[in-house]
Design a protein around this motif. Structure first.
Motif, mmCIF file in Angstrom:
data_model
loop_
_atom_site.group_PDB
_atom_site.id
_atom_site.type_symbol
_atom_site.label_atom_id
_atom_site.label_comp_id
_atom_site.label_asym_id
_atom_site.label_seq_id
_atom_site.Cartn_x
_atom_site.Cartn_y
_atom_site.Cartn_z
ATOM 1 N N ALA A 158 -5.336 3.544 5.976
ATOM 2 C CA ALA A 158 -4.104 4.328 5.936
ATOM 3 C C ALA A 158 -3.383 4.247 7.271
ATOM 4 C CB ALA A 158 -4.425 5.783 5.592
ATOM 5 N N HIS A 159 -4.137 4.301 8.352
ATOM 6 C CA HIS A 159 -3.543 4.188 9.685
ATOM 7 C C HIS A 159 -2.916 2.808 9.883
ATOM 8 C CE1 HIS A 159 -3.013 5.159 13.916
ATOM 9 N NE2 HIS A 159 -3.512 3.969 14.200
ATOM 10 N N GLN A 160 -3.587 1.779 9.399
ATOM 11 C CA GLN A 160 -3.054 0.409 9.475
ATOM 12 C C GLN A 160 -1.721 0.298 8.737
ATOM 13 O OE1 GLN A 160 -5.960 -2.198 7.778
ATOM 14 N NE2 GLN A 160 -6.299 -3.295 9.682
ATOM 15 N N ILE A 161 -1.677 0.850 7.550
ATOM 16 C CA ILE A 161 -0.449 0.800 6.744
ATOM 17 C C ILE A 161 0.681 1.544 7.466
ATOM 18 C CG2 ILE A 161 0.608 1.604 4.593
ATOM 19 C CD1 ILE A 161 -2.132 1.050 3.245
ATOM 20 N N GLY B 28 0.798 -1.215 0.000
ATOM 21 C CA GLY B 28 0.000 0.000 0.000
ATOM 22 C C GLY B 28 0.831 1.265 0.000
ATOM 23 N N VAL B 29 2.119 1.152 0.291
ATOM 24 C CA VAL B 29 2.999 2.325 0.294
ATOM 25 C C VAL B 29 3.582 2.502 -1.109
ATOM 26 C CG1 VAL B 29 5.101 3.337 1.248
ATOM 27 C CG2 VAL B 29 3.567 2.047 2.735
ATOM 28 N N HIS B 30 3.351 3.689 -1.684
ATOM 29 C CA HIS B 30 3.855 3.972 -3.027
ATOM 30 C C HIS B 30 5.198 4.686 -2.997
ATOM 31 C CE1 HIS B 30 0.236 2.671 -5.092
ATOM 32 N NE2 HIS B 30 -0.451 3.266 -4.123
ATOM 33 N N GLY B 31 5.565 5.217 -1.869
ATOM 34 C CA GLY B 31 6.847 5.901 -1.753
ATOM 35 C C GLY B 31 6.991 6.545 -0.391
ATOM 36 N N GLU C 97 3.600 7.864 1.108
ATOM 37 C CA GLU C 97 2.750 8.219 -0.026
ATOM 38 C C GLU C 97 1.763 7.082 -0.229
ATOM 39 O OE1 GLU C 97 5.554 8.869 -3.185
ATOM 40 O OE2 GLU C 97 6.669 10.332 -1.988
ATOM 41 N N LEU C 98 0.454 7.386 -0.044
ATOM 42 C CA LEU C 98 -0.600 6.378 -0.096
ATOM 43 C C LEU C 98 -1.649 6.762 -1.135
ATOM 44 C CD1 LEU C 98 -1.078 5.993 3.776
ATOM 45 C CD2 LEU C 98 0.382 4.626 2.285
#
Length: 135
Positions: free
Chosen positions: A93-96, A60-63, A83-84
Motif C-alpha cells: 500500500a505504501h508503494q502504491i 492497485g488504486v481503485h479510486g 482507495e486500495l
C-alpha cells in the motif's frame, strides 16, 4: 506637438489623460495578480481532474476521494485519499501511494502531496452511511 501646432491645444491634455488611464489600468492589473498569487485558493477544476486521473492510473488504486487542493504563491498543496484493496500488505500500500505521489509530482511543479490510504470496504461503508443517516 503637431496637433498643438494645428491649433488643437486640447490634444496634449487628452493624450496625457489617456496615458494616465493606461498606466492606472496596468498598475491595477499587476496589483490584482500579485494579491491573487499570495492568497490561498483552490486549484482549477482541470488540474484537480488531472490529479485524480494520475492517481487512478496507478496499478492497485481503485479510486480517489476527499481531494483537497490549494495554492499559496507558486506552491501547490494536495491532500487526497486512495482507495486500495482491503487485504493489501502495508508495504505494498505504501508503494502504491509513493507511485501515485511521484506521478502527481512529475506532472506539476512545486507540489506538496499528502496521501492517505483507505481500504475500499471502509470507503463503501462510509458512502452508504449508517442506518440512522439513511432515514
Amino acid at each position: 506637438l503637431v496637433l498643438a501646432g494645428q491649433g488643437w491645444y486640447w490634444a496634449d491634455g487628452l493624450f496625457a489623460i489617456l496615458i494616465g488611464l493606461f498606466l492606472l489600468w496596468g498598475a491595477l492589473h499587476i496589483g490584482y495578480e500579485s494579491v491573487q498569487a499570495l492568497l490561498d485558493r483552490q486549484l482549477p477544476a482541470e488540474e484537480q481532474a488531472r490529479i485524480m486521473a494520475l492517481c487512478c492510473a496507478v496499478e492497485g488504486v481503485h479510486g480517489v476521494h476527499d481531494l483537497r487542493t490549494r495554492q499559496s504563491g507558486p506552491t501547490r498543496f494536495v491532500q487526497l485519499h486512495l482507495e486500495l484493496d482491503d487485504q493489501l500488505p502495508l508495504v505494498k500500500a505504501h508503494q502504491i501511494a509513493d507511485e501515485a505521489e511521484l506521478a502527481v509530482r512529475q506532472a506539476f511543479e512545486r507540489m506538496d502531496v499528502i496521501i492517505h490510504m483507505d481500504p475500499i470496504s471502509v470507503v463503501h461503508k462510509e458512502q452508504q452511511g449508517t442506518p440512522s443517516e439513511q432515514q
